[in-house]
Design a protein around this motif. Structure first.
Motif, mmCIF file in Angstrom:
data_model
loop_
_atom_site.group_PDB
_atom_site.id
_atom_site.type_symbol
_atom_site.label_atom_id
_atom_site.label_comp_id
_atom_site.label_asym_id
_atom_site.label_seq_id
_atom_site.Cartn_x
_atom_site.Cartn_y
_atom_site.Cartn_z
ATOM 1 N N PRO A 2 -3.372 -8.530 -0.714
ATOM 2 C CA PRO A 2 -2.664 -7.627 -0.948
ATOM 3 C C PRO A 2 -2.505 -6.892 -1.439
ATOM 4 C CG PRO A 2 -2.137 -10.382 -0.584
ATOM 5 C CD PRO A 2 -3.009 -9.473 -1.019
ATOM 6 N N ALA A 3 -1.850 -5.841 -1.156
ATOM 7 C CA ALA A 3 -1.463 -4.570 -1.802
ATOM 8 C C ALA A 3 -0.447 -4.181 -2.524
ATOM 9 C CB ALA A 3 -1.095 -3.544 -0.761
ATOM 10 N N ILE A 4 -1.389 -3.618 -4.226
ATOM 11 C CA ILE A 4 -0.148 -3.632 -4.954
ATOM 12 C C ILE A 4 0.407 -1.854 -4.689
ATOM 13 C CG2 ILE A 4 0.481 -3.784 -7.543
ATOM 14 C CD1 ILE A 4 -0.986 -5.465 -7.591
ATOM 15 N N LYS A 5 1.633 -1.728 -4.649
ATOM 16 C CA LYS A 5 3.021 -0.678 -4.563
ATOM 17 C C LYS A 5 2.876 0.081 -5.647
ATOM 18 C CE LYS A 5 2.235 -1.111 0.881
ATOM 19 N NZ LYS A 5 2.386 -0.386 1.954
ATOM 20 N N GLN A 6 2.837 1.872 -5.562
ATOM 21 C CA GLN A 6 4.116 1.923 -6.638
ATOM 22 C C GLN A 6 4.972 2.539 -5.645
ATOM 23 O OE1 GLN A 6 3.589 6.000 -7.937
ATOM 24 N NE2 GLN A 6 3.621 4.730 -10.500
ATOM 25 N N SER A 19 4.057 -8.054 -1.361
ATOM 26 C CA SER A 19 4.177 -8.563 -1.079
ATOM 27 C C SER A 19 3.552 -9.588 -0.191
ATOM 28 C CB SER A 19 4.894 -8.110 0.390
ATOM 29 O OG SER A 19 5.555 -8.482 1.708
ATOM 30 N N LEU A 20 4.156 -10.474 -0.248
ATOM 31 C CA LEU A 20 2.896 -11.812 0.190
ATOM 32 C C LEU A 20 2.971 -12.648 1.296
ATOM 33 C CD1 LEU A 20 -0.023 -13.134 -1.531
ATOM 34 C CD2 LEU A 20 1.350 -14.255 -2.563
ATOM 35 N N TYR A 21 2.294 -13.476 2.019
ATOM 36 C CA TYR A 21 2.917 -14.505 2.731
ATOM 37 C C TYR A 21 1.951 -15.459 2.174
ATOM 38 C CZ TYR A 21 1.912 -17.698 7.083
ATOM 39 O OH TYR A 21 1.978 -18.925 7.072
#
Length: 385
Positions: A2-6, A19-21
């Motif tokens: 999952p990508a960590i976004k700013q 965001s994670l399933y």
């Protein structure tokens, strides 16, 4: 991964999110994701993500139902299992209670976030809308209990509210008016029905007035329930509206099951209607000679809907300019006239199938009050002064 976004917050500062399933939601069967935000640094977000992934690996998929499960979601799940535990008309009435009262107040809220003040406000609103607001409150409480059993929430805020107390208005008049026809009014009304020359309507109103049976009990009758030889009527079922239309039910209480004696005139009207029913319905291709044939049917030889007889009443009252009373008040009429004719309280209770003596005594009080008011006039007439 999952990508960590700013992202930018409302105040212009920067933060991180991911965001994670997390599995399949058992309430909906759909894939579920959880979003976590508000991390000050990317490192904090990555640490939170690693912990959550470790929890999933250790315990299997997790569902963050607390984040999104609404009161209405739980209600719909509860409704599926509730349907098979009650009679069809009860299920229908319960759905209406939720549709009209409970869901408008609580349906759109996350069930684990509903507070005691929120529930108190809902109950206060119901108290101003419906007399049976305590029943509505109990229905809502049931949903919270069900949610607790599913592990969706841990508390029932509805159990902690204060029941509103309705203040009674002090009055010299009776708390509740019980309306019914006098002997003369009833005789005139039945005379008007007879002028209609429709035996089905005459048979219905005659039974209504001369047996004290409930509308639902009369409309559920089959011809086998009418014993012409012993002059008795067997009451053991009621008509109700279910999800798909008219249904026949057993009565709610044991006292509702009873055998009622019939007078000769009522029997004659029933015999005439049975004869006409066979003739008329045979012309439409229906054989109505069997014992299980309903006494009162529509043009398709199916049970008459309870609302139909209300229109019969309104039509007759309007056409002949007679005072209109509610269909159930014919039952009150029969009860009051039984007392006037000299019947005992116990006799009336048994004939009408009252669940308790209080119901009978309530009408008895109205009858005796009327008789007391006439006492002075009777005495003065006796003294001829």
């Amino acid at each position: 991964m999952p990508a960590i976004k700013q992202y930018s917050k409302k105040d212009g500062s920067k933060a991180y999110m991911y965001s994670l399933y997390v599995g399949t939601d058992p309430l909906t069967g759909k894939p579920k994701r959880t979003t976590r935000r508000g991390f000050s640094t990317k490192k904090e977000a990555a640490l939170s993500l690693s912990r959550l992934q470790l929890e999933i690996e250790k315990n299997g998929s997790i569902i963050t139902r607390h984040d999104t499960t609404l009161f209405e979601d739980v209600y719909l799940l509860w409704l599926d299992q509730y349907k098979d535990s009650v009679k069809e008309n009860t299920f229908r009435q319960t759905k209406y209670a939720f549709r009209d009262y409970i869901l408008p107040q609580l349906g759109g809220y996350r069930i684990d976030k509903i507070t005691v003040p929120r529930c108190q406000k809902a109950v206060n609103t119901w108290a101003g809308q419906i007399g049976m607001f305590k029943l509505i409150k109990n229905y809502a409480s049931t949903i919270f209990k069900y949610a607790i059993s599913l592990g969706i929430c841990s508390d029932n805020p509805m159990a902690k509210i204060q029941i509103p107390v309705k203040k009674k208005i002090v009055s010299n008049a009776a708390d509740k008016k019980i309306d019914f026809y006098s002997r003369e009014e009833l005789a005139h009304f039945l005379y008007c029905v007879e002028k209609e020359a429709e035996l089905k309507k005459l048979a219905f109103f005659r039974l209504l007035a001369f047996t004290g049976a409930r509308k639902s009990e009369i409309l559920a009758l089959n011809w086998e329930d009418v014993d012409f030889s012993s002059k008795r009527l067997n009451i053991y079922k009621t008509l109700a509206i279910g999800e798909k239309g008219v249904i026949v039910n057993t009565p709610k209480t044991k006292t509702s099951k009873r055998i009622i004696s019939l007078d000769e005139r009522t029997l004659d009207i029933l015999k005439a209607w049975r004869k006409e029913q066979r003739k008329v319905y045979f012309a439409f291709g229906f054989n109505t000679s069997h014992k299980t044939q309903p006494v009162f049917t529509n043009q398709y030889n199916r049970h008459i809907r309870p609302s139909s007889v209300i229109y019969w009443m309104r039509s007759i009252a309007k056409k002949y300019q007679v005072r209109e009373i509610k269909i159930h008040e014919f039952r009150h009429t029969h009860c009051s006239l039984l007392f006037e004719s000299g019947a005992t309280v116990l006799e009336v209770k048994e004939r009408l199938g009252h669940a308790n003596i209080e119901i009978t005594m309530n009408i008895y009080a109205h009858v005796t009050k009327k008789q007391e008011e006439e006492t002075a006039d009777r005495f003065a007439k006796f003294m001829n002064m």
